[in-house]
Design a protein around this motif. Structure first.
Motif, PDB file in Angstrom:
ATOM      1  N   THR A  91       4.737 -14.600 -49.358  1.00  0.00           N
ATOM      2  CA  THR A  91       5.690 -14.574 -50.453  1.00  0.00           C
ATOM      3  C   THR A  91       5.698 -15.960 -51.080  1.00  0.00           C
ATOM      4  O   THR A  91       5.847 -16.957 -50.377  1.00  0.00           O
ATOM      5  CB  THR A  91       7.103 -14.232 -49.946  1.00  0.00           C
ATOM      6  N   TRP A  93       7.117 -18.423 -54.418  1.00  0.00           N
ATOM      7  CA  TRP A  93       8.098 -18.579 -55.482  1.00  0.00           C
ATOM      8  C   TRP A  93       8.157 -20.045 -55.896  1.00  0.00           C
ATOM      9  O   TRP A  93       7.531 -20.897 -55.280  1.00  0.00           O
ATOM     10  CB  TRP A  93       9.477 -18.080 -55.050  1.00  0.00           C
ATOM     11  N   LYS A 105      15.739 -19.857 -57.441  1.00  0.00           N
ATOM     12  CA  LYS A 105      14.358 -19.489 -57.124  1.00  0.00           C
ATOM     13  C   LYS A 105      13.810 -18.717 -58.312  1.00  0.00           C
ATOM     14  O   LYS A 105      14.523 -17.898 -58.902  1.00  0.00           O
ATOM     15  CB  LYS A 105      14.290 -18.595 -55.887  1.00  0.00           C
ATOM     16  N   TRP A 106      12.555 -18.974 -58.658  1.00  0.00           N
ATOM     17  CA  TRP A 106      11.921 -18.195 -59.722  1.00  0.00           C
ATOM     18  C   TRP A 106      10.692 -17.499 -59.168  1.00  0.00           C
ATOM     19  O   TRP A 106       9.836 -18.113 -58.520  1.00  0.00           O
ATOM     20  CB  TRP A 106      11.498 -19.062 -60.905  1.00  0.00           C
ATOM     21  N   ARG A 107      10.664 -16.221 -59.397  1.00  0.00           N
ATOM     22  CA  ARG A 107       9.499 -15.379 -59.131  1.00  0.00           C
ATOM     23  C   ARG A 107       9.663 -14.204 -60.058  1.00  0.00           C
ATOM     24  O   ARG A 107      10.768 -13.680 -60.235  1.00  0.00           O
ATOM     25  CB  ARG A 107       9.487 -14.930 -57.673  1.00  0.00           C
ATOM     26  N   SER A 108       8.596 -13.785 -60.671  1.00  0.00           N
ATOM     27  CA  SER A 108       8.685 -12.681 -61.611  1.00  0.00           C
ATOM     28  C   SER A 108       9.266 -11.444 -60.940  1.00  0.00           C
ATOM     29  O   SER A 108       8.834 -11.046 -59.865  1.00  0.00           O
ATOM     30  CB  SER A 108       7.293 -12.360 -62.171  1.00  0.00           C
ATOM     31  N   PRO A 112       5.951  -9.577 -58.887  1.00  0.00           N
ATOM     32  CA  PRO A 112       6.223 -10.489 -57.768  1.00  0.00           C
ATOM     33  C   PRO A 112       4.990 -10.879 -56.953  1.00  0.00           C
ATOM     34  O   PRO A 112       4.954 -11.962 -56.395  1.00  0.00           O
ATOM     35  CB  PRO A 112       7.234  -9.720 -56.909  1.00  0.00           C
ATOM     36  N   LEU A 115       0.020 -13.853 -58.346  1.00  0.00           N
ATOM     37  CA  LEU A 115       0.055 -15.310 -58.239  1.00  0.00           C
ATOM     38  C   LEU A 115      -0.293 -16.004 -59.554  1.00  0.00           C
ATOM     39  O   LEU A 115       0.062 -17.160 -59.754  1.00  0.00           O
ATOM     40  CB  LEU A 115      -0.873 -15.785 -57.123  1.00  0.00           C
ATOM     41  N   ILE A 118       2.843 -17.277 -61.194  1.00  0.00           N
ATOM     42  CA  ILE A 118       3.317 -18.540 -60.612  1.00  0.00           C
ATOM     43  C   ILE A 118       2.477 -19.698 -61.156  1.00  0.00           C
ATOM     44  O   ILE A 118       3.005 -20.727 -61.562  1.00  0.00           O
ATOM     45  CB  ILE A 118       3.238 -18.501 -59.070  1.00  0.00           C
TER      46      ILE A 118
END
Length: 137
Positions: A91, A93, A105-108, A112, A115, A118
């Motif tokens: 995982t 982020w 926290k940022w993650r699509s 998700p 990569l 990111i």
């Protein structure tokens, strides 16, 4: 930052500036039906030199990160494996530290495991920070 809705509209209609990263995918019919989002436009993430804007569905607000509101970012990762497997679930982020002290926290939400989202976020933030350093304001 440019109006987030305008960014999403421009990305849907195209073309977009060369320095934008646009990620989209078709909404699954079954998952769209189960979530009540069948008729919503497809998910869309746009990373610009100013920040990121993500549309997931009509029920949720746009997810907006304005790079000028950030003091710093840091790539983070966590792995999980099971004792009977050589596979690791990773995982990834980005930790965000806002100028006002808030942390997030940022993650699509829609992508998700991608990569490239990111990587695009980190590259765009780095370019933004470098340009802002030369041209304060």
């Amino acid at each position: 930052m440019t109006d987030p809705r305008s960014i999403i509209e421009q990305a849907r209609k195209g073309p977009v500036p060369a320095d934008w990263h646009v990620f989209t995918k078709k909404r699954g019919k079954v998952s769209g039906f189960l979530r009540g989002t069948t008729h919503d436009p497809d998910p869309l993430l746009v990373i610009t030199p100013e920040g990121s804007v993500e549309y997931t569905n009509e029920r949720k607000p746009l997810i907006v990160v304005d790079f000028s509101d950030l003091m710093e970012i840091a790539l983070q990762a966590s792995g999980q494996s099971f004792s009977d497997s050589t596979m690791v679930n990773l995982t990834v982020w980005v930790d965000l530290v806002h100028r006002d002290g808030r942390k997030a926290k940022w993650r699509s939400a829609s992508f998700p495991g991608n990569l490239r989202t990111i990587q695009g976020f980190i590259e765009a933030y780095g370019a933004h920070k470098a340009l802002r350093g030369r041209h304060p304001g």
